[in-house]
Write a protein that holds these residues in place. Structure first.
Motif, PDB file in Angstrom:
ATOM      1  N   MET A 267       0.840  -1.197   0.000  1.00 48.48           N
ATOM      2  CA  MET A 267       0.000   0.000   0.000  1.00 48.48           C
ATOM      3  C   MET A 267       0.877   1.251   0.000  1.00 48.48           C
ATOM      4  N   ARG A 268       0.422   2.250  -0.740  1.00 53.76           N
ATOM      5  CA  ARG A 268       1.165   3.508  -0.851  1.00 53.76           C
ATOM      6  C   ARG A 268       0.283   4.635  -0.317  1.00 53.76           C
ATOM      7  N   TYR A 269       0.831   5.385   0.651  1.00 50.16           N
ATOM      8  CA  TYR A 269       0.094   6.487   1.255  1.00 50.16           C
ATOM      9  C   TYR A 269       0.910   7.758   1.117  1.00 50.16           C
ATOM     10  N   LEU A 270       0.201   8.875   1.030  1.00 51.62           N
ATOM     11  CA  LEU A 270       0.853  10.181   0.982  1.00 51.62           C
ATOM     12  C   LEU A 270       0.123  11.116   1.938  1.00 51.62           C
ATOM     13  N   ILE A 271       0.844  11.597   2.960  1.00 53.01           N
ATOM     14  CA  ILE A 271       0.282  12.530   3.933  1.00 53.01           C
ATOM     15  C   ILE A 271       0.732  13.931   3.551  1.00 53.01           C
ATOM     16  N   THR A 272      -0.233  14.803   3.339  1.00 52.10           N
ATOM     17  CA  THR A 272       0.088  16.149   2.874  1.00 52.10           C
ATOM     18  C   THR A 272      -0.502  17.207   3.805  1.00 52.10           C
ATOM     19  N   GLY A 273       0.129  18.374   3.797  1.00 57.24           N
ATOM     20  CA  GLY A 273      -0.443  19.546   4.458  1.00 57.24           C
ATOM     21  C   GLY A 273      -0.198  19.646   5.948  1.00 57.24           C
ATOM     22  N   GLY A 274       0.468  18.680   6.554  1.00 60.93           N
ATOM     23  CA  GLY A 274       0.675  18.699   8.000  1.00 60.93           C
ATOM     24  C   GLY A 274       2.019  19.270   8.397  1.00 60.93           C
ATOM     25  N   SER A 275       2.163  19.545   9.686  1.00 61.51           N
ATOM     26  CA  SER A 275       3.458  19.936  10.259  1.00 61.51           C
ATOM     27  C   SER A 275       4.122  18.670  10.779  1.00 61.51           C
ATOM     28  N   VAL A 276       5.208  18.277  10.145  1.00 60.78           N
ATOM     29  CA  VAL A 276       5.833  16.985  10.408  1.00 60.78           C
ATOM     30  C   VAL A 276       6.920  17.141  11.464  1.00 60.78           C
ATOM     31  N   LEU A 277       6.866  16.303  12.495  1.00 57.91           N
ATOM     32  CA  LEU A 277       7.882  16.306  13.547  1.00 57.91           C
ATOM     33  C   LEU A 277       9.077  15.485  13.081  1.00 57.91           C
ATOM     34  N   THR A 278      10.182  16.175  12.805  1.00 63.91           N
ATOM     35  CA  THR A 278      11.388  15.495  12.336  1.00 63.91           C
ATOM     36  C   THR A 278      12.475  15.600  13.401  1.00 63.91           C
ATOM     37  N   GLU A 279      13.600  14.949  13.149  1.00 66.54           N
ATOM     38  CA  GLU A 279      14.712  14.985  14.099  1.00 66.54           C
ATOM     39  C   GLU A 279      15.259  16.396  14.285  1.00 66.54           C
ATOM     40  N   SER A 280      15.104  17.242  13.278  1.00 64.14           N
ATOM     41  CA  SER A 280      15.618  18.613  13.358  1.00 64.14           C
ATOM     42  C   SER A 280      14.530  19.622  13.686  1.00 64.14           C
TER      43      SER A 280
ATOM     44  N   THR B 136       9.221   6.374   3.159  1.00 63.48           N
ATOM     45  CA  THR B 136      10.192   6.347   2.063  1.00 63.48           C
ATOM     46  C   THR B 136      10.685   7.739   1.660  1.00 63.48           C
ATOM     47  N   ARG B 137       9.854   8.773   1.861  1.00 69.30           N
ATOM     48  CA  ARG B 137      10.285  10.132   1.507  1.00 69.30           C
ATOM     49  C   ARG B 137       9.663  11.160   2.434  1.00 69.30           C
ATOM     50  N   LEU B 138      10.466  12.197   2.755  1.00 68.64           N
ATOM     51  CA  LEU B 138       9.999  13.389   3.454  1.00 68.64           C
ATOM     52  C   LEU B 138      10.406  14.575   2.598  1.00 68.64           C
TER      53      LEU B 138
ATOM     54  N   GLY C 185       3.688  12.740  13.022  1.00 69.93           N
ATOM     55  CA  GLY C 185       4.925  12.257  13.635  1.00 69.93           C
ATOM     56  C   GLY C 185       4.795  10.824  14.078  1.00 69.93           C
ATOM     57  N   PRO C 186       5.830  10.298  14.698  1.00 66.43           N
ATOM     58  CA  PRO C 186       5.759   8.933  15.228  1.00 66.43           C
ATOM     59  C   PRO C 186       4.666   8.823  16.291  1.00 66.43           C
ATOM     60  N   GLY C 187       4.142   7.625  16.470  1.00 66.69           N
ATOM     61  CA  GLY C 187       3.123   7.420  17.496  1.00 66.69           C
ATOM     62  C   GLY C 187       3.664   7.713  18.881  1.00 66.69           C
ATOM     63  N   PHE C 188       2.831   8.331  19.729  1.00 66.82           N
ATOM     64  CA  PHE C 188       3.221   8.614  21.105  1.00 66.82           C
ATOM     65  C   PHE C 188       3.161   7.333  21.943  1.00 66.82           C
ATOM     66  N   PHE C 189       3.918   7.342  23.041  1.00 71.05           N
ATOM     67  CA  PHE C 189       3.970   6.212  23.974  1.00 71.05           C
ATOM     68  C   PHE C 189       3.579   6.732  25.353  1.00 71.05           C
ATOM     69  N   ASP C 190       2.516   6.192  25.936  1.00 68.95           N
ATOM     70  CA  ASP C 190       2.054   6.616  27.259  1.00 68.95           C
ATOM     71  C   ASP C 190       2.487   5.579  28.294  1.00 68.95           C
ATOM     72  N   LEU C 191       3.354   6.025  29.191  1.00 73.17           N
ATOM     73  CA  LEU C 191       3.932   5.131  30.188  1.00 73.17           C
ATOM     74  C   LEU C 191       3.004   4.872  31.366  1.00 73.17           C
TER      75      LEU C 191
END
Length: 305
Positions: free
Chosen positions: A1-14, A29-31, A51-57
């Motif tokens: 399956m191929r998905y494309l997420i557009t228009g959001g504010s992406v949380l990256t390492e930088s 595969t691409r940012l 962004g990546p899924g959050f983890f609730d401890l």
């Protein structure tokens, strides 16, 4: 399956970036900006964070035995709505999750991961160790008597020694039973005005100071579940400077509650009135009614309505 997420504010390492995100067969595969759809299913994330899924401890899913408060299915639905893909369920259920078969009952892998924690002591009674090896075999890695403090230092030391050998983590609900008995809020000017028994900061700090000595002794990883005082922050800072394996989770409830009261004075007043009405409706004694009425009046006085 191929998905494309557009228009959001992406949380990256930088940091946040206004880019598109391409997924192919479950992997990013691409940012990049301006990726053109080519057989993709397009997801519009305008005005959203990506962004990546959050983890609730620290979650309370209340199964088994307290489904009237929450259940695993409803808790997972809430987690998904908030962007959480993994949650750790606390063990203070009925019965307490103090054995492996109980931990296995609440483990889930889809649509999100529900990871069980296990009690340190049997039934969270603070007198005998839980079935720690059985819990570990069932996938438990975090051990806690959440909702209760492991007050017996000798018992906690034995638990820490064993759990440290396994590679697990002990989490503490830090309230000294003697100092905090019957307390309902922070001990200070507000608790005095309301006539409500308070919880002194020392009640949290003496437990954490003791436990940090046990961490030093055993080498066990240690997590503070409801850090809420300046003294606790200093203890954590000192422990980290000393190289101890210590983490903490701040307790934000008091801040949220104070903010709610300031913004919702009428709602709080109505709740106080309903409380008095319920007390009367339940047929309590005249003395109990006066206590409830006086407490409500003190609350109304406090928020200046």
């Amino acid at each position: 399956m191929r998905y494309l997420i557009t228009g959001g504010s992406v949380l990256t390492e930088s940091g946040p970036a206004d880019v598109d995100v391409e997924f192919v067969d479950g992997s990013v595969t691409r940012l990049e900006s301006g990726i053109q759809p080519d057989g993709h299913e397009v997801i519009d994330a305008s005005d959203s964070w990506v962004g990546p899924g959050f983890f609730d401890l620290h979650t309370h899913l209340r199964e088994p035995g307290q489904e009237w408060k929450e259940e695993i299915a409803s808790g997972m639905a809430a987690a998904i709505a908030g962007g959480f893909t993994s949650v750790v369920a606390m063990p203070n259920t009925d019965p307490v999750i103090d054995a492996g078969h109980l931990a296995r009952q609440i483990t889930r892998h889809e649509p999100i991961r529900v990871i069980p924690s296990g009690a340190v002591t049997l039934g969270q009674q603070g007198t005998h160790l839980a079935h720690l090896d059985d819990l570990w075999a069932a996938g438990v890695r975090l051990f806690t008597d959440d909702g209760h403090t492991v007050a017996d230092a000798g018992l906690l030391r034995r638990a820490m020694e064993y759990i440290a050998q396994l590679g697990g983590l002990v989490a503490q609900h830090a309230e000294d039973p003697g100092l905090c008995r019957n307390g309902h809020m922070h001990e200070g000017a507000v608790s005095s005005r309301l006539g409500i028994t308070g919880l002194p900061a020392a009640g949290e700090e003496v437990i954490i100071a003791r436990d940090l000595k046990l961490v030093e002794l055993t080498g066990c990883r240690y997590h503070i579940q409801h850090a809420s005082t300046a003294g606790t922050v200093e203890l954590i800072r000192s422990a980290k400077h000393a190289g101890l394996p210590v983490t903490a989770r701040p307790d934000t409830f008091s801040y949220r509650a104070a903010k709610f009261v300031r913004r919702n004075k009428i709602a709080v007043a109505s709740a106080a009135a309903v409380f008095v009405a319920l007390v009367v409706g339940l047929g309590v004694s005249r003395w109990q009614y006066r206590e409830a009425r006086d407490a409500s009046n003190r609350l109304l006085s406090l928020i200046h309505i």
